[in-house]
Design a protein around this motif. Structure first.
Motif, PDB file in Angstrom:
ATOM      1  N   ILE A 169       0.838  -1.200   0.000  1.00  0.00           N
ATOM      2  CA  ILE A 169       0.000   0.000   0.000  1.00  0.00           C
ATOM      3  C   ILE A 169       0.873   1.250   0.000  1.00  0.00           C
ATOM      4  O   ILE A 169       0.635   2.189  -0.765  1.00  0.00           O
ATOM      5  N   GLU A 170       1.881   1.271   0.865  1.00  0.00           N
ATOM      6  CA  GLU A 170       2.788   2.426   0.945  1.00  0.00           C
ATOM      7  C   GLU A 170       3.552   2.617  -0.367  1.00  0.00           C
ATOM      8  O   GLU A 170       3.734   3.744  -0.821  1.00  0.00           O
ATOM      9  N   ARG A 171       3.993   1.520  -0.978  1.00  0.00           N
ATOM     10  CA  ARG A 171       4.741   1.606  -2.233  1.00  0.00           C
ATOM     11  C   ARG A 171       3.877   2.222  -3.329  1.00  0.00           C
ATOM     12  O   ARG A 171       4.325   3.105  -4.061  1.00  0.00           O
ATOM     13  N   THR A 172       2.636   1.783  -3.427  1.00  0.00           N
ATOM     14  CA  THR A 172       1.717   2.351  -4.414  1.00  0.00           C
ATOM     15  C   THR A 172       1.516   3.840  -4.163  1.00  0.00           C
ATOM     16  O   THR A 172       1.586   4.661  -5.087  1.00  0.00           O
ATOM     17  N   TYR A 173       1.290   4.203  -2.910  1.00  0.00           N
ATOM     18  CA  TYR A 173       1.106   5.613  -2.556  1.00  0.00           C
ATOM     19  C   TYR A 173       2.356   6.427  -2.890  1.00  0.00           C
ATOM     20  O   TYR A 173       2.266   7.540  -3.413  1.00  0.00           O
ATOM     21  N   PHE A 174       3.518   5.861  -2.601  1.00  0.00           N
ATOM     22  CA  PHE A 174       4.777   6.546  -2.890  1.00  0.00           C
ATOM     23  C   PHE A 174       4.913   6.839  -4.384  1.00  0.00           C
ATOM     24  O   PHE A 174       5.221   7.959  -4.779  1.00  0.00           O
ATOM     25  N   TYR A 175       4.665   5.838  -5.216  1.00  0.00           N
ATOM     26  CA  TYR A 175       4.787   6.036  -6.665  1.00  0.00           C
ATOM     27  C   TYR A 175       3.752   7.017  -7.193  1.00  0.00           C
ATOM     28  O   TYR A 175       4.043   7.794  -8.101  1.00  0.00           O
ATOM     29  N   GLU A 176       2.566   7.008  -6.618  1.00  0.00           N
ATOM     30  CA  GLU A 176       1.530   7.954  -7.039  1.00  0.00           C
ATOM     31  C   GLU A 176       1.859   9.378  -6.608  1.00  0.00           C
ATOM     32  O   GLU A 176       1.318  10.333  -7.156  1.00  0.00           O
ATOM     33  N   ASN A 177       2.719   9.527  -5.619  1.00  0.00           N
ATOM     34  CA  ASN A 177       3.062  10.841  -5.072  1.00  0.00           C
ATOM     35  C   ASN A 177       4.555  11.133  -5.178  1.00  0.00           C
ATOM     36  O   ASN A 177       5.104  11.865  -4.366  1.00  0.00           O
ATOM     37  N   PHE A 178       5.183  10.579  -6.193  1.00  0.00           N
ATOM     38  CA  PHE A 178       6.625  10.741  -6.341  1.00  0.00           C
ATOM     39  C   PHE A 178       7.022  12.210  -6.516  1.00  0.00           C
ATOM     40  O   PHE A 178       8.085  12.621  -6.052  1.00  0.00           O
ATOM     41  N   ASP A 179       6.177  13.004  -7.156  1.00  0.00           N
ATOM     42  CA  ASP A 179       6.488  14.432  -7.311  1.00  0.00           C
ATOM     43  C   ASP A 179       6.655  15.115  -5.959  1.00  0.00           C
ATOM     44  O   ASP A 179       7.539  15.953  -5.799  1.00  0.00           O
ATOM     45  N   SER A 180       5.811  14.766  -4.992  1.00  0.00           N
ATOM     46  CA  SER A 180       5.946  15.372  -3.663  1.00  0.00           C
ATOM     47  C   SER A 180       7.243  14.913  -2.991  1.00  0.00           C
ATOM     48  O   SER A 180       7.857  15.666  -2.239  1.00  0.00           O
ATOM     49  N   TYR A 181       7.672  13.693  -3.283  1.00  0.00           N
ATOM     50  CA  TYR A 181       8.955  13.219  -2.749  1.00  0.00           C
ATOM     51  C   TYR A 181      10.102  14.049  -3.321  1.00  0.00           C
ATOM     52  O   TYR A 181      10.989  14.475  -2.587  1.00  0.00           O
ATOM     53  N   LYS A 182      10.055  14.294  -4.626  1.00  0.00           N
ATOM     54  CA  LYS A 182      11.107  15.098  -5.255  1.00  0.00           C
ATOM     55  C   LYS A 182      11.119  16.521  -4.707  1.00  0.00           C
ATOM     56  O   LYS A 182      12.173  17.140  -4.611  1.00  0.00           O
ATOM     57  N   LYS A 183       9.954  17.041  -4.334  1.00  0.00           N
ATOM     58  CA  LYS A 183       9.849  18.396  -3.783  1.00  0.00           C
ATOM     59  C   LYS A 183      10.214  18.448  -2.304  1.00  0.00           C
ATOM     60  O   LYS A 183      10.343  19.525  -1.735  1.00  0.00           O
ATOM     61  N   GLY A 184      10.319  17.270  -1.684  1.00  0.00           N
ATOM     62  CA  GLY A 184      10.650  17.221  -0.261  1.00  0.00           C
ATOM     63  C   GLY A 184       9.439  17.339   0.654  1.00  0.00           C
ATOM     64  O   GLY A 184       9.583  17.579   1.846  1.00  0.00           O
ATOM     65  N   THR A 185       8.238  17.148   0.104  1.00  0.00           N
ATOM     66  CA  THR A 185       7.031  17.274   0.914  1.00  0.00           C
ATOM     67  C   THR A 185       6.308  15.947   1.128  1.00  0.00           C
ATOM     68  O   THR A 185       5.225  15.922   1.697  1.00  0.00           O
ATOM     69  N   TYR A 186       6.910  14.852   0.691  1.00  0.00           N
ATOM     70  CA  TYR A 186       6.280  13.532   0.817  1.00  0.00           C
ATOM     71  C   TYR A 186       6.200  13.099   2.274  1.00  0.00           C
ATOM     72  O   TYR A 186       7.167  13.200   3.022  1.00  0.00           O
ATOM     73  N   ILE A 187       5.022  12.615   2.680  1.00  0.00           N
ATOM     74  CA  ILE A 187       4.825  12.067   4.014  1.00  0.00           C
ATOM     75  C   ILE A 187       4.178  10.692   3.849  1.00  0.00           C
ATOM     76  O   ILE A 187       3.096  10.582   3.277  1.00  0.00           O
TER      77      ILE A 187
END
Length: 52
Positions: free
Chosen positions: A27-45
């Motif tokens: 579940i977390e992996r799917t969420y991470f890939y769907e929100n990868f842009d926020s990870y690149k921006k440093g806002t991923y939680i």
């Protein structure tokens, strides 16, 4: 919790936690890939941190 199912590579993902189950990991992996842009921006939680 016993996380012998996880390889060292899996444990390096940004959403890893010691007590994560394989199902939660998926579940977390799917969420991470769907929100990868926020990870690149440093806002991923990760979802599990959002639930705290």
């Amino acid at each position: 919790m016993d996380n012998e199912w996880a390889t060292l590579t899996i444990k390096e993902v940004p959403f890893w936690r010691d007590d994560i189950t394989p199902e939660e990991y998926d579940i977390e992996r799917t969420y991470f890939y769907e929100n990868f842009d926020s990870y690149k921006k440093g806002t991923y939680i990760p979802l599990w941190k959002q639930k705290k």
